[in-house]
Scaffold this motif. Structure first.
Motif, PDB file in Angstrom:
ATOM      1  N   VAL A   1       0.917  -1.182   0.094  1.00  0.00           N
ATOM      2  CA  VAL A   1      -0.014  -0.249   0.195  1.00  0.00           C
ATOM      3  C   VAL A   1       0.928   1.111   0.181  1.00  0.00           C
ATOM      4  O   VAL A   1       2.020   1.376   0.575  1.00  0.00           O
ATOM      5  CB  VAL A   1      -0.950  -0.014   1.201  1.00  0.00           C
ATOM      6  N   ASN A   2       0.379   2.359  -0.711  1.00  0.00           N
ATOM      7  CA  ASN A   2       1.161   3.453  -0.573  1.00  0.00           C
ATOM      8  C   ASN A   2       0.846   4.195   0.846  1.00  0.00           C
ATOM      9  O   ASN A   2      -0.016   4.321   1.413  1.00  0.00           O
ATOM     10  CB  ASN A   2       0.304   4.572  -1.554  1.00  0.00           C
TER      11      ASN A   2
ATOM     12  N   ASN B   1      -3.961   6.033  -6.507  1.00  0.00           N
ATOM     13  CA  ASN B   1      -4.654   4.760  -6.800  1.00  0.00           C
ATOM     14  C   ASN B   1      -4.162   4.668  -8.513  1.00  0.00           C
ATOM     15  O   ASN B   1      -4.604   3.792  -8.975  1.00  0.00           O
ATOM     16  CB  ASN B   1      -6.080   4.644  -6.800  1.00  0.00           C
TER      17      ASN B   1
ATOM     18  N   HIS C   1      -9.977   7.524   0.692  1.00  0.00           N
ATOM     19  CA  HIS C   1      -9.956   8.757   1.095  1.00  0.00           C
ATOM     20  C   HIS C   1     -11.215   8.997   2.058  1.00  0.00           C
ATOM     21  O   HIS C   1     -12.041   8.901   1.839  1.00  0.00           O
ATOM     22  CB  HIS C   1      -9.893   9.858   0.119  1.00  0.00           C
TER      23      HIS C   1
ATOM     24  N   TRP D   1       2.389   6.989   1.981  1.00  0.00           N
ATOM     25  CA  TRP D   1       2.590   8.656   1.828  1.00  0.00           C
ATOM     26  C   TRP D   1       3.860   9.015   2.654  1.00  0.00           C
ATOM     27  O   TRP D   1       4.865   8.586   2.296  1.00  0.00           O
ATOM     28  CB  TRP D   1       1.109   9.284   2.630  1.00  0.00           C
TER      29      TRP D   1
ATOM     30  N   LEU E   1      -6.283   2.705  -2.081  1.00  0.00           N
ATOM     31  CA  LEU E   1      -6.589   3.861  -0.854  1.00  0.00           C
ATOM     32  C   LEU E   1      -7.851   4.506  -0.867  1.00  0.00           C
ATOM     33  O   LEU E   1      -8.494   4.657  -1.992  1.00  0.00           O
ATOM     34  CB  LEU E   1      -5.564   4.774  -1.189  1.00  0.00           C
TER      35      LEU E   1
ATOM     36  N   ASN F   1      -5.254   1.153   4.538  1.00  0.00           N
ATOM     37  CA  ASN F   1      -5.818   1.745   2.996  1.00  0.00           C
ATOM     38  C   ASN F   1      -6.990   2.590   3.449  1.00  0.00           C
ATOM     39  O   ASN F   1      -7.227   3.454   2.507  1.00  0.00           O
ATOM     40  CB  ASN F   1      -6.323   0.690   2.169  1.00  0.00           C
TER      41      ASN F   1
ATOM     42  N   MET G   1      -7.885   6.062   4.650  1.00  0.00           N
ATOM     43  CA  MET G   1      -7.352   7.094   5.302  1.00  0.00           C
ATOM     44  C   MET G   1      -8.230   7.839   6.317  1.00  0.00           C
ATOM     45  O   MET G   1      -9.352   8.192   5.839  1.00  0.00           O
ATOM     46  CB  MET G   1      -6.659   8.073   4.147  1.00  0.00           C
TER      47      MET G   1
ATOM     48  N   ALA H   1      -6.227  10.083  -2.519  1.00  0.00           N
ATOM     49  CA  ALA H   1      -6.411   8.759  -2.698  1.00  0.00           C
ATOM     50  C   ALA H   1      -6.440   8.594  -4.104  1.00  0.00           C
ATOM     51  O   ALA H   1      -6.134   7.530  -4.801  1.00  0.00           O
ATOM     52  CB  ALA H   1      -7.579   8.023  -1.938  1.00  0.00           C
TER      53      ALA H   1
END
Length: 389
Positions: free
Chosen positions: A69-70, A251, A216, A72, A214, A366, A368, A247
């Motif tokens: 997963v990203n 993505n 948001h 940030w 992700l 994921n 946020m 997000a």
């Protein structure tokens, strides 16, 4: 999908750290966790390695052991690690002017900005003064050229102000000038490749199938969209909304295909725990050390406590940065040891290390939350960890 439909939690947790598992499970029940993983290493031994929930908003893909997963801004620690490795090898002087390695950077009164100012968000370059599009952000040469030419928002070295997106380009360009490699390639060659750490800056297309979606929490406040105008009146807007990303952008294939070192690191919780363990001089999770003790200690060398010039409105307290990480300090963001350290990612993720306790932790997710730092799910895990030590 209801949070009560969450997939079961999988993985391993030593009995001593049952409180961490309980907090992780409670995040799903009480704090709207969608999909997540947490890993903890103590004295070189992985004592917690848990994952659960869903890798997509629709609840069709269970979060697996190797879901990426990203994360940030949790990416910023690994970027700083690149600089500390070069420093440890005598190739980069953290007290030298940036222009010694990047001559064009001396423009607009920045000839005295030091490498340590870049690492500690004290360079005054929290964002660009002119509007910077997403497409321009994806272009390394355009972004670094603009940063080299721009004037600081405040006197460099005097105060910290969060460099949300520019941090990775500033530190990353110094890494590139010294090593010849962008930070993603340098990290892969020197750390993650040899040590088998599942983390990358950007994400190869071949790994896209492992990436979580992700989600948001809500649209950005209208005032944060002021960066789309022709004028950027404050460093806060320049840092957090020029360009505005969330997000939806993270993505996409386009986001994953480039290097945005401050914000598009992708990895597992195990990888985050390993990388922050290296920053803390604790080894990579398998006992192999990467930084010398002296270099690891320098990572958490405090650069001065202050109200952050970008994030100050959102923090009711002063904070202090080391050289690439936030110190836990009196607020206890990374546990009760004020010299423990870490970095949070937009929406909730976190990496931390506490050298005195021999501990490192990685948490990735994921769904946020709205906070830049100290999201309640992360705080619950950190509190549970320390209750077990």
């Amino acid at each position: 999908m209801s949070t009560h439909d969450a997939a079961p939690v999988h993985g391993h947790c030593d009995a001593r750290f049952a409180a961490v598992r309980a907090a992780f499970e409670e995040n799903f029940r009480e704090r709207r966790e969608l999909g997540a993983a947490v890993a903890v290493t103590v004295d070189g031994v992985r004592v917690v390695d848990l994952w659960g929930g869903w890798a997509d908003e629709a609840g069709r893909r269970p979060w697996g052991r190797d879901t990426l997963v990203n994360v940030w801004s949790t990416s910023k620690g690994p970027v700083a690690l690149c600089a500390h490795l070069l420093s440890d090898r005598g190739l980069l002087d953290l007290d030298a002017p940036v222009a010694e390695y990047w001559p064009e950077f001396a423009a607009a009164g920045k000839e005295k900005v030091l490498v340590r100012h870049l690492l500690s968000h004290r360079a005054g370059l929290a964002g660009l003064r002119e509007p910077h599009s997403l497409e321009q952000l994806y272009d390394w040469e355009v972004t670094t050229r603009r940063l080299a030419a721009t004037a600081p928002w405040w006197e460099p070295g005097t105060r910290s102000g969060y460099h949300a997106l520019t941090y990775g380009f500033l530190v990353g360009e110094v890494v590139r000038r010294v090593s010849g490699l962008l930070p993603g390639a340098f990290l892969r060659q020197e750390v993650t490749g040899p040590l088998g750490i599942d983390f990358s800056i950007g994400l190869p297309a071949t790994e896209a199938g492992r990436a979580a979606e992700l989600v948001h929490p809500r649209a950005a406040p209208p005032e944060d969209r002021a960066a789309s105008s022709a004028r950027l009146p404050t460093a806060r807007l320049a840092s957090l909304a020029n360009p505005l990303v969330g997000a939806a952008e993270a993505n996409t294939e386009a986001w994953r295909a480039v290097e945005i070192p401050a914000a598009n690191g992708h990895g597992t919780a195990r990888a985050v725990a390993a990388l922050y363990g290296i920053l803390g001089g604790l080894g990579s999770g398998d006992g192999r050390r990467v930084l010398s003790p002296e270099a690891a200690e320098r990572v958490r060398e405090g650069q001065g406590s202050c109200r952050d010039l970008v994030l100050g409105a959102g923090f009711p307290h002063d904070t202090e940065l080391g050289l690439g990480v936030w110190l836990s300090g009196p607020n206890g963001s990374y546990g009760p040891n004020p010299r423990a350290f870490g970095h949070d990612g937009f929406g909730g993720s976190c990496g931390l290390a506490d050298p005195e306790a021999g501990v490192s932790l990685g948490y990735v997710m994921n769904r946020m939350g709205p906070r830049v730092a100290d999201e309640p799910r992360k705080r619950a895990l950190v509190d549970a960890l320390y209750s077990a030590l």
